[in-house]
Scaffold this active site. Structure first.
Site, mmCIF file in Angstrom:
data_model
loop_
_atom_site.group_PDB
_atom_site.id
_atom_site.type_symbol
_atom_site.label_atom_id
_atom_site.label_comp_id
_atom_site.label_asym_id
_atom_site.label_seq_id
_atom_site.Cartn_x
_atom_site.Cartn_y
_atom_site.Cartn_z
ATOM 1 N N LYS A 13 0.668 -1.137 0.275
ATOM 2 C CA LYS A 13 -0.141 0.259 0.315
ATOM 3 C C LYS A 13 0.941 1.361 0.337
ATOM 4 O O LYS A 13 0.705 2.024 -0.566
ATOM 5 C CB LYS A 13 -1.213 -0.085 0.952
ATOM 6 C CG LYS A 13 -0.289 0.222 2.452
ATOM 7 C CD LYS A 13 -1.169 -0.398 3.186
ATOM 8 C CE LYS A 13 -0.646 -0.228 5.044
ATOM 9 N NZ LYS A 13 -1.069 -0.800 6.264
ATOM 10 N N ARG A 37 -5.524 0.589 17.811
ATOM 11 C CA ARG A 37 -6.887 0.955 16.619
ATOM 12 C C ARG A 37 -7.471 0.641 16.506
ATOM 13 O O ARG A 37 -8.318 -0.113 17.107
ATOM 14 C CB ARG A 37 -5.413 0.700 15.410
ATOM 15 C CG ARG A 37 -6.191 1.828 13.897
ATOM 16 C CD ARG A 37 -4.789 1.967 13.144
ATOM 17 N NE ARG A 37 -4.692 0.406 12.341
ATOM 18 C CZ ARG A 37 -3.830 0.297 11.428
ATOM 19 N NH1 ARG A 37 -3.042 1.582 10.303
ATOM 20 N NH2 ARG A 37 -4.173 -0.800 10.567
HETATM 21 C C1 LIG Z 1 -0.508 -1.617 6.749
HETATM 22 C C2 LIG Z 1 -0.905 -2.802 7.291
HETATM 23 C C3 LIG Z 1 0.052 -3.786 7.348
HETATM 24 C C4 LIG Z 1 1.440 -3.666 6.589
HETATM 25 O O1 LIG Z 1 2.406 -3.154 7.965
HETATM 26 P P1 LIG Z 1 4.294 -3.218 8.232
HETATM 27 O O2 LIG Z 1 4.622 -2.474 9.120
HETATM 28 O O3 LIG Z 1 4.428 -1.652 6.782
HETATM 29 O O4 LIG Z 1 4.164 -4.710 7.444
HETATM 30 C C5 LIG Z 1 -0.107 -5.416 7.788
HETATM 31 N N1 LIG Z 1 -1.495 -4.902 8.703
HETATM 32 C C6 LIG Z 1 -2.187 -4.283 8.800
HETATM 33 C C7 LIG Z 1 -3.989 -3.841 9.163
HETATM 34 C C8 LIG Z 1 -2.376 -2.912 8.418
HETATM 35 O O5 LIG Z 1 -3.204 -2.120 7.944
#
Ligand SMILES: *Cc1c(COP(=O)(O)O)cnc(C)c1O
Length: 363
Positions: free
Chosen positions: A36, A131
């Protein structure tokens, strides 16, 4: 070549994906590759697939739709809790979604029935980061949703280190396992998947203290930027030279370091603090807050320093670089390293072109 230009070194990202996927697989876990931060750029997704990830995760349905359209064949996982208004798109595009309410899971069920598909659901619980995730009552939600047509409840998950900055530990990971086991006992559901988190899980994984029951991870930054997200140090076995942002010098002038005249706020309502360092060579580069999160930029040349930026102008102190013999001129390209925030901003800015750099395989 045109600037601003974000260069993505996809073969290096594929190598990073192989390293991170290998660590997860050694633990007996599957891994979702998360791109992303580069807007799910198709060549980066392809690099992750080449590196051996088992599924692709993204927080945006729109990114997953593009992934599907460009021919990704492995399962797609929606990471952000879905919006009720988009239930149909979720079941049409994603194979798996992360959820935290019975309301949403019921809507997904209705949409899945209408679409004649089976959608897989992971119930998120909050183990302290504050969160997403159910705070209490996971069992209740699973009981309410057990047997909903078109829905397969495949497990539980948790996310850490995003809002609260809470570090994955044996204690909070065991709690995720214990809640899952309690849910299995009280609902009779198999709940085979325990999705333990993001890149922040790697240090615990590497020290062998991650509970063996955690059998899925969702990895983004560690693959794309090769970093330990707890302190941003390089993650062993990965490379960090995977992305680079190029701007171009549009003005090069020698000027004082403190503005002349009475001072009020700048264009962003901030009052600047200026240290008198004398007269310096300053390059204006064609990057600004519309292109990138300026705080996250570091010139690749350690003799250069970012002084500040407005919407469209990045001011770089190049005095030391010039003194060291750099023959800079208007029109020269300046390369920058980017942190997560800067990469996120520049890959979503309509002003920044992305260029994929493929390298010949090393013998
Ligand atoms: C963005 C995201 C990830 C990936 O996180 P990184 O720190 O980039 O590895 C994993 N799980 C959720 C729910 C996310 O929003």
């Amino acid at each position: 070549m045109r600037t601003p230009r974000l260069e993505l070194y996809v073969d290096r990202i594929a190598d990073n994906a192989a390293a991170i996927a290998g660590q997860c697989h050694d633990h007996g876990a599957t891994v979702a590759g998360v791109a992303k931060v580069v807007c799910a750029q198709p060549d980066v997704l392809d690099a992750m697939v080449r590196g051996g990830v088992d599924m692709i995760g993204d927080s945006r349905i729109d990114n997953l739709r593009r992934a599907r359209a460009t021919g990704i064949r492995i399962p797609l996982m929606l990471l952000r809790i879905p919006e009720p208004s988009r239930a149909e798109e979720v079941v049409r595009i994603a194979d798996i979604s992360l959820n935290s309410s019975a309301t949403m899971i019921r809507l997904l069920s209705q949409a899945a029935v209408a679409m004649r598909v089976v959608h897989k659901v992971i119930l998120m619980i909050d183990i302290g980061d504050l969160r997403e995730g159910v705070w209490a009552g996971a069992v209740d939600i699973l009981r309410q949703c057990r047997g909903l047509p078109g829905i397969e409840l495949i497990g539980l998950g948790a996310n850490l280190a995003c809002y609260g900055g809470v570090v994955p530990s044996e204690t909070n990971m065991r709690r995720l396992v214990e809640v899952t086991q309690q849910c299995r006992v009280e609902t009779g559901l198999e709940l085979p998947m325990i999705s333990g988190g993001n890149s922040s899980a790697l240090p615990l994984l590497a020290t062998g203290r991650m509970p063996p029951e955690i059998n899925n991870f969702r990895m983004g930054e560690s693959i794309i930027l090769g970093r330990n997200v707890l302190d941003r140090s390089p993650w062993p076995g990965t490379r960090q030279d995977t992305v680079c942002l190029y701007g171009e010098i549009i003005e090069l002038e020698r000027k004082p370091s403190v503005p002349i005249g009475d001072r009020g706020q700048n264009a962003f309502g901030e009052e600047g603090h200026f240290v008198d360092r004398g007269t310096h060579w300053r390059a204006i580069v064609n990057l600004g807050r519309q292109d990138v999160a300026v705080d996250g930029l570091t010139p690749l040349d350690p003799a250069m320093r970012v002084l500040g930026a407005s919407s469209d102008h990045l001011i770089v102190d190049v005095e030391d670089a010039m003194a060291a013999g750099a023959r800079l001129a208007v029109g020269d390209e300046i390369p920058f390293d980017l942190n997560y925030g800067a990469l996120l901003a520049s890959s979503t800015s309509p002003y920044v072109r992305t260029r994929i750099v493929e390298e010949p395989p090393t013998a």
